[in-house]
Design an enzyme around this catalytic site. Structure first.
Site, short mmCIF file in Angstrom:
data_model
loop_
_atom_site.label_atom_id
_atom_site.label_comp_id
_atom_site.label_asym_id
_atom_site.label_seq_id
_atom_site.Cartn_x
_atom_site.Cartn_y
_atom_site.Cartn_z
N HIS A 66 0.89 -1.19 0.00
CA HIS A 66 0.00 0.00 0.00
C HIS A 66 0.92 1.22 0.00
CE1 HIS A 66 -3.62 -2.39 1.75
NE2 HIS A 66 -3.72 -2.28 0.42
N SER A 67 0.93 1.94 -1.07
CA SER A 67 2.02 2.91 -1.31
C SER A 67 2.09 4.03 -0.29
CB SER A 67 1.89 3.50 -2.71
OG SER A 67 0.54 3.68 -3.09
N GLU A 69 1.80 3.96 2.82
CA GLU A 69 2.27 3.53 4.15
C GLU A 69 3.79 3.67 4.20
OE1 GLU A 69 -1.68 0.68 4.23
OE2 GLU A 69 0.28 -0.29 4.38
N ARG A 124 -3.12 4.78 -2.28
CA ARG A 124 -2.94 3.45 -1.64
C ARG A 124 -2.80 2.33 -2.66
NH1 ARG A 124 -5.84 0.27 2.67
NH2 ARG A 124 -6.89 -1.49 1.69
N ARG A 142 -6.24 -7.05 -1.93
CA ARG A 142 -7.56 -7.66 -2.14
C ARG A 142 -7.58 -8.45 -3.46
NH1 ARG A 142 -7.56 -5.59 2.10
NH2 ARG A 142 -9.23 -4.53 3.30
N HIS A 193 2.50 -3.73 6.57
CA HIS A 193 1.62 -2.58 6.33
C HIS A 193 1.74 -1.59 7.48
CE1 HIS A 193 -1.11 -4.43 3.16
NE2 HIS A 193 -0.41 -5.46 3.55
N SER A 194 1.04 -0.50 7.37
CA SER A 194 0.79 0.36 8.54
C SER A 194 -0.60 0.93 8.33
CB SER A 194 1.84 1.48 8.61
OG SER A 194 1.56 2.50 7.65
N TYR A 245 -11.31 -7.07 10.64
CA TYR A 245 -12.58 -7.20 9.90
C TYR A 245 -12.39 -8.24 8.79
CZ TYR A 245 -9.78 -3.55 7.58
OH TYR A 245 -8.74 -2.82 7.05
N GLU A 267 0.99 -4.70 10.98
CA GLU A 267 0.52 -3.31 10.85
C GLU A 267 1.38 -2.49 11.82
OE1 GLU A 267 -1.70 -1.79 9.02
OE2 GLU A 267 -2.87 -3.39 8.08
#
Lengths: 306, 97
Positions: A66-67, A69, A124, A142, A193-194, A245, A267
């Site tokens: 995810h860019s 982050e 992202r 995803r 990730h973050s 989730y 994360e």
């Protein structure tokens, strides 16, 4: 690379320059593999840390899928230097590298990362064009072939969690899938990730417990305890679906289903009020504490072959 | 470059599942252009959402009308981005010199 500033955020060009320098400085330990090209044609560079042998069991670590982050790509740079500094010095890491290879992809979504520097800091997704839509990009977490398209992702190309037209539609994802399948001996897969200080393991797309859930949970607990021991950063851990989730088409669900038992998502920080805009002064402490979690997982992987 | 002046990041503290559901209703309203930095989760972790200036008023009214507690985590996103950019530039010019 001793004078590289690890306490600052860098551009894609600066990170690629760092990668080439690290390889040049450590020809017997580090090499660069290009596993493909991004949608816009940028190289997908993976650092390989190896002390010999061919097709050894290996550990995969990726950052920056995810860019936006940014603390993750910055931590990936720090991890790369840490590995070259510690091999031959630190007993645990030396034992790991004497038996296993480590693959580290620092900028897993280069098009998105370049875009965060040039146009939109909060981008992202990938930068692929969705035919028939004015919206751009797919959520690369995803897009994997694990529960793809189920609840926990969006079919709307304008959504931040758009899963894409089909599984592995994103070349940034497909390139990793092909690499993992062709290597065939990856034993641990850690995607970073973050933010929100979590250590997560499969599954995200189903409430079905992973077959090795007790072991994954116990290892996550040990890794989090180690991580927190440095600066007291509080982490939670558990399966993706029970901890945060439902999320379908996720990286580590696919890697786990592919037989890579030790599949985890980190994360990282922010512990305060900055979110993705974590100040650069927190890069090194974040990387240092995360490293303790990573070493725990890598050491366990070494000692528990399967 | 995208300008985020006036955008705020709200930190929402849902007290129960019903309130999480209320926030999920917001998520579905595309015209608000909300960007969930941390989405509604199982553990009732804080929910962080970036709200464009044009949607701020209606989002705050909605939350208050439903008794959902929130605080302003980032007053103005662009100010923080400007700071980050200044710091990167300063580092880079030092490195060059």
């Amino acid at each position: 690379t001793d004078t590289f500033n690890y306490a600052a955020y860098h551009t894609l060009a600066e990170i690629n320059e760092f990668i080439d320098l690290l390889v040049a400085e450590n020809p017997n330990l580090v090499s660069k593999i290009q596993i493909g090209n991004s949608y816009e044609g940028r190289p997908l560079n993976v650092l390989k840390f190896s002390t010999g042998g061919s097709n050894r069991p290996a550990i995969w670590i990726d950052t920056g899928i995810h860019s936006r982050e940014w603390v993750t790509q910055a931590s990936g740079v720090w991890f790369a230097k840490k590995i070259t500094d510690d091999y031959g010095q630190d007993e645990k890491l030396t034992a790991i590298l004497d038996s296993l290879d480590i693959f580290l992809e620092i900028v897993t979504n280069p098009d998105g990362f370049a875009f965060t520097h040039s146009s939109n800091r909060l981008w992202r997704k990938t930068r692929s064009i969705s035919a028939g839509s004015s919206c751009v990009g797919v959520d690369p977490n995803r897009n994997w072939d694990a529960g793809f398209g189920l609840s926990g992702a969006s079919s709307n190309p304008c959504s931040e969690t758009y899963h894409g037209k089909f599984a592995n539609s994103e070349v940034e994802v497909k390139s990793i899938v092909d690499f993992v399948n062709s290597h065939g001996n990856i034993k641990a897969f850690i995607s970073i990730h973050s933010y929100s200080q979590l250590l997560l393991y499969p599954y995200g797309y189903t409430t079905t417990q992973a077959a090795h859930q007790p072991e994954l949970d116990a290892l996550a607990k040990a890794a989090v305890n180690n991580l927190s021991s440095l600066y007291g950063t509080k982490y939670k851990y558990g399966s993706i679906i029970t901890t945060i989730y439902q999320a379908s088409g996720g990286t580590v669900d696919w890697t786990y289903n592919s037989g890579i038992k030790y599949s985890y998502t980190f994360e990282l920080r922010d512990t305060g009020f900055y979110g993705f805009l974590l100040p650069a002064r927190q890069i090194i402490p974040t990387a240092q504490e995360t490293w303790l979690g990573l070493i725990t997982i890598m050491d366990y992987t070494l000692k528990h072959p399967y | 470059k995208e300008d985020f002046s006036g955008h705020q990041v709200l930190r929402i503290l849902a007290a129960n599942e019903a309130q999480v559901e209320k926030v999920r209703e917001l998520e579905k309203l595309e015209h608000l252009q909300l960007d969930f930095w941390r989405g509604p989760s199982r553990l009732f972790l804080p929910i962080d959402v970036r709200v464009p200036f044009s949607s701020l008023q209606s989002v705050k009214v909605f939350l208050e009308a439903n008794g959902v507690k929130y605080s302003i985590m980032i007053e103005d996103v662009q100010l923080l981005l400007d700071e980050e950019e200044k710091e990167m530039f300063a580092f880079r010019s030092r490195a060059r010199s």
